[in-house]
Design a protein around this motif. Sequence first.
Motif: not given
Length: 132
Positions: A69-71, A89-92, A97-100, A103-110
């Motif tokens: 969505a961000v891309a 959006s490039a494969p590698v 980007a998905e991992r980052v 991580w941001v979404a899971d830690n957004r409260s911090r």
Amino acid sequence: MSELPVLIYDGDCGFCTRSVRWAERLPVRMRILAWQEADLAAYRTTPERARHEVLWVAPSGRVFGGAAAVAELLRSARLPWPVVGWAMSAPVLRWVAERVYRWVADNRSRLPGATPACQLPPEQRPGHRHGS
């Protein structure tokens, strides 16, 4: 569907709201909706998905979530942002980007801009509509 793309975000999250305020400054024509106020069924998505990730609904009705969505948002802006969106959006780099993003979404409260509501379980957050 809308003739403009729609960015759907968590309106109860201070970090998410600050991020959307940044996105508003991009030269992108779009509608921006907090998922708590959106007719998610009309956008072919669910509250569960909207709680989990930011969504980009293309005029075609295709729904992108998270890093994709961000891309898509960045690809819709003027230079240099489309280059960043295409790179994400490039494969590698998509994997990174998905991992980052996760991580941001899971830690957004911090993260800066977070509010106490970000730390509550979704069903206890202000604006949560029971049964949605």
